[in-house]
Design a protein around this motif. Sequence first.
Motif, PDB file in Angstrom:
ATOM      1  N   PRO A  51       0.984  -1.240   0.134  1.00 40.67           N
ATOM      2  CA  PRO A  51       0.180   0.117  -0.033  1.00 40.67           C
ATOM      3  C   PRO A  51       0.841   1.204   0.091  1.00 40.67           C
ATOM      4  CG  PRO A  51      -0.795  -1.558   1.446  1.00 40.67           C
ATOM      5  CD  PRO A  51       0.473  -2.126   1.268  1.00 40.67           C
ATOM      6  N   LEU A  52       0.458   2.021  -0.729  1.00 43.93           N
ATOM      7  CA  LEU A  52       1.201   3.500  -0.831  1.00 43.93           C
ATOM      8  C   LEU A  52       0.847   4.175   0.680  1.00 43.93           C
ATOM      9  CD1 LEU A  52      -0.172   4.739  -4.295  1.00 43.93           C
ATOM     10  CD2 LEU A  52       2.318   4.025  -3.818  1.00 43.93           C
ATOM     11  N   PRO A  53       1.988   4.657   1.103  1.00 45.52           N
ATOM     12  CA  PRO A  53       1.941   5.457   2.437  1.00 45.52           C
ATOM     13  C   PRO A  53       1.515   6.788   2.269  1.00 45.52           C
ATOM     14  CG  PRO A  53       4.004   5.743   1.602  1.00 45.52           C
ATOM     15  CD  PRO A  53       3.423   4.710   0.662  1.00 45.52           C
ATOM     16  N   GLN A  54       0.725   7.277   3.534  1.00 41.17           N
ATOM     17  CA  GLN A  54       0.239   8.804   3.457  1.00 41.17           C
ATOM     18  C   GLN A  54       1.114   9.840   3.206  1.00 41.17           C
ATOM     19  OE1 GLN A  54      -1.955   9.676   6.863  1.00 41.17           O
ATOM     20  NE2 GLN A  54      -2.301  11.699   6.299  1.00 41.17           N
ATOM     21  N   PRO A  55       0.786  10.391   1.996  1.00 45.16           N
ATOM     22  CA  PRO A  55       1.927  11.401   1.785  1.00 45.16           C
ATOM     23  C   PRO A  55       2.020  12.624   2.707  1.00 45.16           C
ATOM     24  CG  PRO A  55       0.275  11.170  -0.104  1.00 45.16           C
ATOM     25  CD  PRO A  55      -0.213  10.512   1.226  1.00 45.16           C
ATOM     26  N   ALA A  56       3.329  13.268   3.179  1.00 46.80           N
ATOM     27  CA  ALA A  56       3.407  14.198   4.079  1.00 46.80           C
ATOM     28  C   ALA A  56       2.523  15.505   3.724  1.00 46.80           C
ATOM     29  CB  ALA A  56       4.780  14.536   3.956  1.00 46.80           C
ATOM     30  N   GLY A  57       2.013  15.962   4.845  1.00 47.70           N
ATOM     31  CA  GLY A  57       1.212  16.938   4.649  1.00 47.70           C
ATOM     32  C   GLY A  57      -0.356  16.984   4.141  1.00 47.70           C
ATOM     33  N   SER A  58      -0.616  15.691   4.215  1.00 50.31           N
ATOM     34  CA  SER A  58      -2.044  15.122   3.716  1.00 50.31           C
ATOM     35  C   SER A  58      -2.849  15.127   5.061  1.00 50.31           C
ATOM     36  CB  SER A  58      -1.898  14.417   2.651  1.00 50.31           C
ATOM     37  OG  SER A  58      -1.544  13.145   3.478  1.00 50.31           O
ATOM     38  N   LEU A  59      -4.222  15.192   4.630  1.00 51.56           N
ATOM     39  CA  LEU A  59      -5.309  14.742   5.485  1.00 51.56           C
ATOM     40  C   LEU A  59      -5.449  13.258   5.068  1.00 51.56           C
ATOM     41  CD1 LEU A  59      -7.701  17.547   5.480  1.00 51.56           C
ATOM     42  CD2 LEU A  59      -5.640  17.318   6.962  1.00 51.56           C
ATOM     43  N   SER A  60      -6.014  12.945   6.230  1.00 54.12           N
ATOM     44  CA  SER A  60      -6.482  11.193   5.911  1.00 54.12           C
ATOM     45  C   SER A  60      -7.996  11.096   6.368  1.00 54.12           C
ATOM     46  CB  SER A  60      -5.759  10.297   6.747  1.00 54.12           C
ATOM     47  OG  SER A  60      -6.538   9.041   6.797  1.00 54.12           O
ATOM     48  N   VAL A  61      -8.851  10.432   5.305  1.00 56.77           N
ATOM     49  CA  VAL A  61     -10.448  10.149   5.841  1.00 56.77           C
ATOM     50  C   VAL A  61     -10.175   9.592   7.096  1.00 56.77           C
ATOM     51  CG1 VAL A  61     -11.322  10.196   3.362  1.00 56.77           C
ATOM     52  CG2 VAL A  61     -10.235   7.943   4.524  1.00 56.77           C
ATOM     53  N   ALA A  62      -9.406   9.015   7.670  1.00 55.88           N
ATOM     54  CA  ALA A  62      -9.389   8.272   9.040  1.00 55.88           C
ATOM     55  C   ALA A  62      -9.466   8.966  10.084  1.00 55.88           C
ATOM     56  CB  ALA A  62      -8.129   7.226   9.142  1.00 55.88           C
ATOM     57  N   ASP A  63      -8.791  10.347  10.080  1.00 58.05           N
ATOM     58  CA  ASP A  63      -8.997  11.458  10.880  1.00 58.05           C
ATOM     59  C   ASP A  63     -10.579  11.746  10.971  1.00 58.05           C
ATOM     60  OD1 ASP A  63      -6.387  10.881  11.345  1.00 58.05           O
ATOM     61  OD2 ASP A  63      -5.922  12.658   9.783  1.00 58.05           O
ATOM     62  N   PHE A  64     -11.287  11.409  10.055  1.00 56.74           N
ATOM     63  CA  PHE A  64     -12.709  12.174  10.088  1.00 56.74           C
ATOM     64  C   PHE A  64     -13.811  11.018  10.485  1.00 56.74           C
ATOM     65  CE2 PHE A  64     -10.258  15.066   7.658  1.00 56.74           C
ATOM     66  CZ  PHE A  64     -10.732  16.220   7.976  1.00 56.74           C
ATOM     67  N   GLY A  65     -13.149   9.666  11.000  1.00 58.03           N
ATOM     68  CA  GLY A  65     -14.027   8.824  11.528  1.00 58.03           C
ATOM     69  C   GLY A  65     -14.356   7.570  10.441  1.00 58.03           C
ATOM     70  N   ALA A  66     -13.817   7.766   9.194  1.00 54.49           N
ATOM     71  CA  ALA A  66     -14.117   6.611   8.107  1.00 54.49           C
ATOM     72  C   ALA A  66     -13.773   5.490   8.535  1.00 54.49           C
ATOM     73  CB  ALA A  66     -13.598   7.170   6.887  1.00 54.49           C
ATOM     74  N   ASP A  67     -14.338   4.426   8.721  1.00 54.54           N
ATOM     75  CA  ASP A  67     -14.188   2.969   9.015  1.00 54.54           C
ATOM     76  C   ASP A  67     -13.597   2.259   7.950  1.00 54.54           C
ATOM     77  OD1 ASP A  67     -14.166   0.438  10.221  1.00 54.54           O
ATOM     78  OD2 ASP A  67     -16.248   0.249  10.530  1.00 54.54           O
ATOM     79  N   PRO A  68     -12.406   1.836   8.020  1.00 48.65           N
ATOM     80  CA  PRO A  68     -11.812   1.108   6.845  1.00 48.65           C
ATOM     81  C   PRO A  68     -12.246  -0.358   6.814  1.00 48.65           C
ATOM     82  CG  PRO A  68     -10.351   1.236   8.665  1.00 48.65           C
ATOM     83  CD  PRO A  68     -11.427   1.860   9.122  1.00 48.65           C
ATOM     84  N   SER A  69     -12.931  -0.971   7.899  1.00 50.12           N
ATOM     85  CA  SER A  69     -13.494  -2.294   7.969  1.00 50.12           C
ATOM     86  C   SER A  69     -14.840  -2.245   7.021  1.00 50.12           C
ATOM     87  CB  SER A  69     -13.689  -2.830   9.485  1.00 50.12           C
ATOM     88  OG  SER A  69     -15.037  -2.053   9.829  1.00 50.12           O
ATOM     89  N   GLY A  70     -15.279  -1.191   6.868  1.00 50.59           N
ATOM     90  CA  GLY A  70     -16.742  -1.577   6.116  1.00 50.59           C
ATOM     91  C   GLY A  70     -17.814  -1.796   7.133  1.00 50.59           C
ATOM     92  N   ALA A  71     -17.577  -1.691   8.207  1.00 53.64           N
ATOM     93  CA  ALA A  71     -18.770  -1.999   9.376  1.00 53.64           C
ATOM     94  C   ALA A  71     -19.790  -0.948   9.373  1.00 53.64           C
ATOM     95  CB  ALA A  71     -18.104  -2.389  10.644  1.00 53.64           C
ATOM     96  N   GLN A  72     -19.134   0.445   9.288  1.00 58.45           N
ATOM     97  CA  GLN A  72     -19.966   1.369   9.574  1.00 58.45           C
ATOM     98  C   GLN A  72     -19.853   2.464   8.460  1.00 58.45           C
ATOM     99  OE1 GLN A  72     -21.734   2.063  12.429  1.00 58.45           O
ATOM    100  NE2 GLN A  72     -21.077   0.201  13.221  1.00 58.45           N
ATOM    101  N   PRO A  73     -21.086   2.990   7.854  1.00 56.73           N
ATOM    102  CA  PRO A  73     -21.106   3.920   6.870  1.00 56.73           C
ATOM    103  C   PRO A  73     -20.179   5.108   6.767  1.00 56.73           C
ATOM    104  CG  PRO A  73     -23.434   3.716   7.936  1.00 56.73           C
ATOM    105  CD  PRO A  73     -22.466   2.932   8.944  1.00 56.73           C
ATOM    106  N   ALA A  74     -19.412   5.061   5.757  1.00 55.57           N
ATOM    107  CA  ALA A  74     -18.436   6.271   5.729  1.00 55.57           C
ATOM    108  C   ALA A  74     -18.676   7.319   5.062  1.00 55.57           C
ATOM    109  CB  ALA A  74     -17.095   5.623   5.175  1.00 55.57           C
ATOM    110  N   GLY A  75     -19.750   7.480   4.321  1.00 53.70           N
ATOM    111  CA  GLY A  75     -19.988   8.465   3.105  1.00 53.70           C
ATOM    112  C   GLY A  75     -19.976   9.890   4.257  1.00 53.70           C
ATOM    113  N   GLU A  76     -20.702  10.280   5.225  1.00 54.28           N
ATOM    114  CA  GLU A  76     -20.459  11.446   5.908  1.00 54.28           C
ATOM    115  C   GLU A  76     -19.256  11.888   6.030  1.00 54.28           C
ATOM    116  OE1 GLU A  76     -22.259  13.912   9.758  1.00 54.28           O
ATOM    117  OE2 GLU A  76     -22.960  11.665   9.154  1.00 54.28           O
TER     118      GLU A  76
END
Length: 590
Positions: A204-229
């Motif tokens: 997997p490509l690593p997170q680029p320096a200076g970027s934001l991550s959707v994980a910081d906004f609560g997006a669940d990578p397991s798919g168990a919880q809705p991540a659209g919002e």
Amino acid sequence: MSRKVLIPLVVAVVVAAGAAVARGWPRADEPAPAPPRLATVGDITGRGASLPWRAYEAEHVSTDGTLIGPDRRHGTLAGEASGRMAVTLQPGQRLTVTLSAPANAVNVRFSIPDSADGRGQDAVLHLEAAGATLPPLALTSRYSWFYGGFPFTNNPAQGGERHLYDSARALLDTDLPAGATVTLRAGDLPTTLDLVEFEQVAAPLPQPAGSLSVADFGADPSGAQPAGEAFTKAITAARTQHRMLYVPAGRFAVGQHLLVDGVTVQGAGMWHTELRGTGVGVYGNPAPKPSSGVRVADLAIIGEVAERDDKAALAGIGGALGGGSVLERLWIQHVKVGMWLDGPFDGLRVTGCRIMDVTADGINLHQGVSNAVISDNLVRNTGDDGIALWSEAGPDGFDGEYGADRQVTVERNTVQLPMLANGIAMYGGHDNTVRANVVADIQVEGGGIHVGNRFSATLLRGVTRIEGNTTLRAGADHPFLATPIGALWFYAKDAPLTGEVLVTDNDLLDSRYAALQVLGSSVTNVTITDLRVHTTGTHVLQIQSAGSLTLSTLTTEAVGAQPLFHCPDAVTFTLTGTPLTPTYCGPFLQ
């Protein structure tokens, strides 16, 4: 809305000839006692997409299953297979591949029988490598097996089965060296394998320096919880802060349109980052205020579209994306349309993407898209045109600029197995180029490459270039038009086709019927040079319109009928450059 909604009766004619077969296989597939070594897209060098995987045709590797084909009928398992041959495994039977290169991922094109109610059933394909058992590959018929007339349903009672295959992929969680053998064993259901593709996928490509991550906004990578919002909030923040948005590895349950403008969305890789769910898609703002400066890269968009609904906005990529926008290294599957982009807008590049198993077009640039490049993409198993430039006329009419796709280049793409219509099509527009593509295994109602004044498009004008392409097993039946279709064809339906077309350095191989065709009211201003035709079902040139054509530097081999089809009492047509004799006029040959 798909352009095919304009001709809703097309396939109703086709399917009336087919028998209804629910919960079983389609029309009978005859075993093949010895598979001929038919050309595959991988045999063609210097053209088509540059793909990182190795493809193994099932009929050319070791198996105790049943070889089927070759068969050119659509709606059969062999006819809808790459190379028109496949292998059917009964439960417990095997197919074994010896790897010619290292691999840690697999993608299998398969078909299993549908359920009686058309909702689909599941199966597994067992995998073994070097004596070890790998996790089984999950298969389903949920996204294949369409029935009835256009735009098709999941109701087996309507008969006319088609679109029989789907694809399943998996990371193997182990690195297999070149020379390793991988055995694929059918589970509890008969399983037909068309081809198996193995790939060495990078970490997997690593997170680029200076970027934001959707994980910081609560997006669940397991798919168990809705991540659209969470995705929506993250995209807004990235744009506001002028920062890249990173999407790490995971299966995110997005299930909605994500609106993008002036932002980069960077995944960890098309095998690692997946956006999933009903209605999932990445969309630009609608024209006439399109999004600009968008980049979406290195992720997969995998929907839940199981039948075609032309009133629903279910594209993997949609809206309007101009101003230097880039879409690259995307895997798009199980949506209605891979990419449906509505103009007018200017400046887009689509490259390195893989689009497969969709219910309508693979890529459609619709109405007034300019200065765009579609390059190095794989488009396979679409429900309509593989790649289309549809210049639907706008408010300024058929001679206007509003609706015209222009200065678009379609180059080095591989288009395989569109289940309806053409591999690559240009409906009107001007000054567009189709170059160095490979188009293979057309099914019904289309050819390999097509130019036409049809579907209410702006009239073709300027200079259209078709250069250095290869078609393989192109051309098909077209019951709605009551004529077979050539591998490269021109259709003057709505108006005479008068725009200049330069056709240079192309190879038309193993065409189902004629290599070339002109059809409609009048086709003129077409110049074809340095054309190589190898194996046709019928003619070199099939003339069904008035007009003229210049044909020079022609090489032919294994032509299946008289070189020229022309009924001079019906249409007056002038062929200059290379004479084609003898001429045939009569019923279409099969």
